[in-house]
Design a protein around this motif. Structure first.
Motif, PDB file in Angstrom:
ATOM      1  N   MET A   1     -16.819 -16.230  -7.852  1.00 45.11           N
ATOM      2  CA  MET A   1     -17.673 -15.834  -8.864  1.00 45.11           C
ATOM      3  C   MET A   1     -16.935 -14.953  -9.866  1.00 45.11           C
ATOM      4  SD  MET A   1     -21.405 -13.602  -8.217  1.00 45.11           S
ATOM      5  CE  MET A   1     -22.013 -13.087  -9.782  1.00 45.11           C
ATOM      6  N   SER A   2     -17.110 -15.026 -11.084  1.00 43.26           N
ATOM      7  CA  SER A   2     -16.579 -14.376 -12.351  1.00 43.26           C
ATOM      8  C   SER A   2     -17.002 -12.913 -12.074  1.00 43.26           C
ATOM      9  CB  SER A   2     -16.830 -14.946 -13.585  1.00 43.26           C
ATOM     10  OG  SER A   2     -16.257 -16.084 -13.568  1.00 43.26           O
ATOM     11  N   ASP A   3     -16.113 -12.113 -12.888  1.00 41.58           N
ATOM     12  CA  ASP A   3     -16.487 -10.818 -12.932  1.00 41.58           C
ATOM     13  C   ASP A   3     -17.727 -10.459 -13.836  1.00 41.58           C
ATOM     14  OD1 ASP A   3     -14.747  -9.381 -11.092  1.00 41.58           O
ATOM     15  OD2 ASP A   3     -13.236  -9.495 -12.912  1.00 41.58           O
ATOM     16  N   GLN A   4     -18.418  -9.726 -13.960  1.00 38.06           N
ATOM     17  CA  GLN A   4     -19.602  -9.523 -14.519  1.00 38.06           C
ATOM     18  C   GLN A   4     -18.979  -8.836 -16.077  1.00 38.06           C
ATOM     19  OE1 GLN A   4     -23.217 -10.778 -14.060  1.00 38.06           O
ATOM     20  NE2 GLN A   4     -21.716 -11.707 -13.072  1.00 38.06           N
ATOM     21  N   PHE A   5     -19.384  -9.354 -17.282  1.00 32.67           N
ATOM     22  CA  PHE A   5     -19.093  -8.555 -18.505  1.00 32.67           C
ATOM     23  C   PHE A   5     -20.213  -8.025 -19.093  1.00 32.67           C
ATOM     24  CE2 PHE A   5     -17.971  -8.480 -23.001  1.00 32.67           C
ATOM     25  CZ  PHE A   5     -16.441  -8.400 -22.851  1.00 32.67           C
ATOM     26  N   PRO A   6     -20.029  -6.674 -19.567  1.00 31.09           N
ATOM     27  CA  PRO A   6     -21.001  -5.807 -19.822  1.00 31.09           C
ATOM     28  C   PRO A   6     -21.205  -5.824 -21.687  1.00 31.09           C
ATOM     29  CG  PRO A   6     -19.075  -4.313 -19.747  1.00 31.09           C
ATOM     30  CD  PRO A   6     -19.008  -5.769 -19.120  1.00 31.09           C
ATOM     31  N   LEU A   7     -22.624  -6.010 -21.731  1.00 26.27           N
ATOM     32  CA  LEU A   7     -22.806  -6.352 -23.230  1.00 26.27           C
ATOM     33  C   LEU A   7     -23.966  -5.523 -23.273  1.00 26.27           C
ATOM     34  CD1 LEU A   7     -22.747 -10.167 -23.891  1.00 26.27           C
ATOM     35  CD2 LEU A   7     -21.152  -8.306 -24.574  1.00 26.27           C
ATOM     36  N   VAL A   8     -24.175  -4.665 -24.715  1.00 21.18           N
ATOM     37  CA  VAL A   8     -25.302  -3.838 -25.140  1.00 21.18           C
ATOM     38  C   VAL A   8     -26.190  -4.662 -25.950  1.00 21.18           C
ATOM     39  CG1 VAL A   8     -26.006  -1.929 -26.272  1.00 21.18           C
ATOM     40  CG2 VAL A   8     -24.163  -1.940 -24.867  1.00 21.18           C
ATOM     41  N   ILE A   9     -27.572  -4.732 -25.447  1.00 25.09           N
ATOM     42  CA  ILE A   9     -28.440  -5.771 -26.083  1.00 25.09           C
ATOM     43  C   ILE A   9     -29.397  -4.907 -26.707  1.00 25.09           C
ATOM     44  CG2 ILE A   9     -30.256  -7.510 -25.795  1.00 25.09           C
ATOM     45  CD1 ILE A   9     -27.247  -8.355 -25.089  1.00 25.09           C
ATOM     46  N   ASN A  10     -29.616  -5.258 -28.083  1.00 27.62           N
ATOM     47  CA  ASN A  10     -30.701  -4.594 -28.946  1.00 27.62           C
ATOM     48  C   ASN A  10     -31.611  -5.855 -29.086  1.00 27.62           C
ATOM     49  OD1 ASN A  10     -31.985  -3.015 -30.733  1.00 27.62           O
ATOM     50  ND2 ASN A  10     -30.779  -3.717 -32.653  1.00 27.62           N
ATOM     51  N   PHE A  11     -32.756  -6.216 -28.285  1.00 26.66           N
ATOM     52  CA  PHE A  11     -33.768  -7.198 -28.407  1.00 26.66           C
ATOM     53  C   PHE A  11     -34.873  -6.604 -29.536  1.00 26.66           C
ATOM     54  CE2 PHE A  11     -36.803  -9.997 -26.804  1.00 26.66           C
ATOM     55  CZ  PHE A  11     -36.070 -10.996 -26.626  1.00 26.66           C
ATOM     56  N   GLN A  12     -35.165  -7.407 -30.332  1.00 27.54           N
ATOM     57  CA  GLN A  12     -35.982  -7.225 -31.270  1.00 27.54           C
ATOM     58  C   GLN A  12     -37.431  -6.703 -30.619  1.00 27.54           C
ATOM     59  OE1 GLN A  12     -36.847 -10.548 -33.850  1.00 27.54           O
ATOM     60  NE2 GLN A  12     -38.640  -9.628 -34.669  1.00 27.54           N
ATOM     61  N   GLY A  13     -37.969  -5.778 -31.213  1.00 29.20           N
ATOM     62  CA  GLY A  13     -38.833  -5.256 -30.498  1.00 29.20           C
ATOM     63  C   GLY A  13     -39.078  -4.334 -29.534  1.00 29.20           C
ATOM     64  N   ASP A  14     -37.800  -3.970 -28.918  1.00 27.06           N
ATOM     65  CA  ASP A  14     -37.625  -3.234 -27.761  1.00 27.06           C
ATOM     66  C   ASP A  14     -37.326  -1.785 -28.320  1.00 27.06           C
ATOM     67  OD1 ASP A  14     -36.827  -1.633 -25.317  1.00 27.06           O
ATOM     68  OD2 ASP A  14     -35.022  -3.260 -24.970  1.00 27.06           O
ATOM     69  N   GLY A  66     -25.004 -20.502 -30.378  1.00 34.57           N
ATOM     70  CA  GLY A  66     -25.463 -20.580 -28.923  1.00 34.57           C
ATOM     71  C   GLY A  66     -24.686 -21.296 -27.753  1.00 34.57           C
ATOM     72  N   LYS A  67     -23.935 -22.306 -28.115  1.00 36.51           N
ATOM     73  CA  LYS A  67     -23.152 -22.937 -27.096  1.00 36.51           C
ATOM     74  C   LYS A  67     -21.696 -22.280 -26.730  1.00 36.51           C
ATOM     75  CE  LYS A  67     -26.233 -25.978 -27.064  1.00 36.51           C
ATOM     76  NZ  LYS A  67     -27.425 -25.806 -26.085  1.00 36.51           N
ATOM     77  N   MET A  68     -21.332 -21.399 -27.580  1.00 37.72           N
ATOM     78  CA  MET A  68     -20.161 -20.656 -27.345  1.00 37.72           C
ATOM     79  C   MET A  68     -20.283 -19.794 -26.167  1.00 37.72           C
ATOM     80  SD  MET A  68     -18.238 -18.080 -30.117  1.00 37.72           S
ATOM     81  CE  MET A  68     -19.692 -17.393 -30.418  1.00 37.72           C
ATOM     82  N   LYS A  69     -19.105 -19.967 -25.063  1.00 35.92           N
ATOM     83  CA  LYS A  69     -19.220 -18.986 -23.968  1.00 35.92           C
ATOM     84  C   LYS A  69     -18.678 -17.490 -24.394  1.00 35.92           C
ATOM     85  CE  LYS A  69     -17.714 -22.505 -20.765  1.00 35.92           C
ATOM     86  NZ  LYS A  69     -16.834 -22.911 -19.859  1.00 35.92           N
ATOM     87  N   VAL A  70     -19.170 -16.500 -23.577  1.00 30.81           N
ATOM     88  CA  VAL A  70     -18.989 -15.132 -23.815  1.00 30.81           C
ATOM     89  C   VAL A  70     -17.473 -14.885 -23.804  1.00 30.81           C
ATOM     90  CG1 VAL A  70     -19.345 -12.951 -22.814  1.00 30.81           C
ATOM     91  CG2 VAL A  70     -21.028 -14.417 -22.999  1.00 30.81           C
ATOM     92  N   SER A  71     -16.866 -15.700 -23.073  1.00 27.82           N
ATOM     93  CA  SER A  71     -15.381 -15.400 -22.889  1.00 27.82           C
ATOM     94  C   SER A  71     -14.534 -15.814 -24.093  1.00 27.82           C
ATOM     95  CB  SER A  71     -14.760 -16.000 -21.538  1.00 27.82           C
ATOM     96  OG  SER A  71     -15.047 -17.552 -21.708  1.00 27.82           O
ATOM     97  N   ASP A  72     -15.111 -16.917 -24.765  1.00 30.00           N
ATOM     98  CA  ASP A  72     -14.537 -17.060 -26.381  1.00 30.00           C
ATOM     99  C   ASP A  72     -14.948 -16.349 -27.336  1.00 30.00           C
ATOM    100  OD1 ASP A  72     -13.320 -19.001 -24.494  1.00 30.00           O
ATOM    101  OD2 ASP A  72     -14.804 -20.578 -24.757  1.00 30.00           O
ATOM    102  N   ALA A  73     -15.820 -15.721 -27.164  1.00 32.01           N
ATOM    103  CA  ALA A  73     -16.380 -15.024 -28.402  1.00 32.01           C
ATOM    104  C   ALA A  73     -15.774 -13.789 -29.103  1.00 32.01           C
ATOM    105  CB  ALA A  73     -17.861 -14.493 -28.095  1.00 32.01           C
ATOM    106  N   GLY A  74     -14.635 -13.375 -28.189  1.00 32.45           N
ATOM    107  CA  GLY A  74     -13.794 -12.060 -28.609  1.00 32.45           C
ATOM    108  C   GLY A  74     -14.724 -10.828 -28.477  1.00 32.45           C
ATOM    109  N   PHE A  75     -15.569 -10.704 -27.570  1.00 34.26           N
ATOM    110  CA  PHE A  75     -16.136  -9.546 -27.474  1.00 34.26           C
ATOM    111  C   PHE A  75     -15.619  -8.396 -26.738  1.00 34.26           C
ATOM    112  CE2 PHE A  75     -20.347 -12.250 -27.080  1.00 34.26           C
ATOM    113  CZ  PHE A  75     -20.642 -12.161 -28.458  1.00 34.26           C
ATOM    114  N   VAL A  76     -15.829  -7.468 -27.203  1.00 30.10           N
ATOM    115  CA  VAL A  76     -14.921  -6.139 -26.122  1.00 30.10           C
ATOM    116  C   VAL A  76     -16.244  -5.795 -25.350  1.00 30.10           C
ATOM    117  CG1 VAL A  76     -13.540  -5.395 -28.172  1.00 30.10           C
ATOM    118  CG2 VAL A  76     -15.927  -4.489 -28.024  1.00 30.10           C
ATOM    119  N   LYS A  77     -15.757  -4.855 -24.271  1.00 31.95           N
ATOM    120  CA  LYS A  77     -16.686  -4.541 -23.211  1.00 31.95           C
ATOM    121  C   LYS A  77     -17.736  -3.550 -24.048  1.00 31.95           C
ATOM    122  CE  LYS A  77     -14.089  -5.359 -19.082  1.00 31.95           C
ATOM    123  NZ  LYS A  77     -13.473  -4.677 -17.937  1.00 31.95           N
TER     124      LYS A  77
END
Length: 87
Positions: A1-14, A66-77
């Motif tokens: 299983m892959s390590d989990q990658f932390p993202l901060v989510i700003n969901f509309q309406g939250d 939407g089809k891009m993988k998180v690992s390919d997006a260049g996100f930082v933790k």
């Protein structure tokens, strides 16, 4: 299983941003669905019928593929993403 990658989510309406741990092999679409399943009906009102989700880097106006993988997006933790919905 892959390590989990932390993202901060700003969901509309939250009321605030949330930490979401995702599989780096998840697609952006899967991240949006996981956020929706985690937040809608709990801290966010139910979405309108037929609502579609779009994901953007926080403060950007370009919708991510939407089809891009998180690992390919260049996100930082802990990168912040905005998830918006439209009907």
């Amino acid at each position: 299983m892959s390590d989990q990658f932390p993202l901060v989510i700003n969901f509309q309406g939250d009321y605030g941003m949330k930490l979401l741990l995702v599989d780096p092999q998840s697609t952006i679409e899967q991240v949006a669905t996981k956020a929706k399943d985690t937040l809608v009906g709990i801290v966010v009102k139910p979405l309108p019928e037929g609502a579609t989700l779009k994901v953007l880097r926080h403060g950007d106006t370009t919708v991510l593929d939407g089809k891009m993988k998180v690992s390919d997006a260049g996100f930082v933790k802990m990168e912040a993403l905005d998830i918006i919905h439209s009907s």
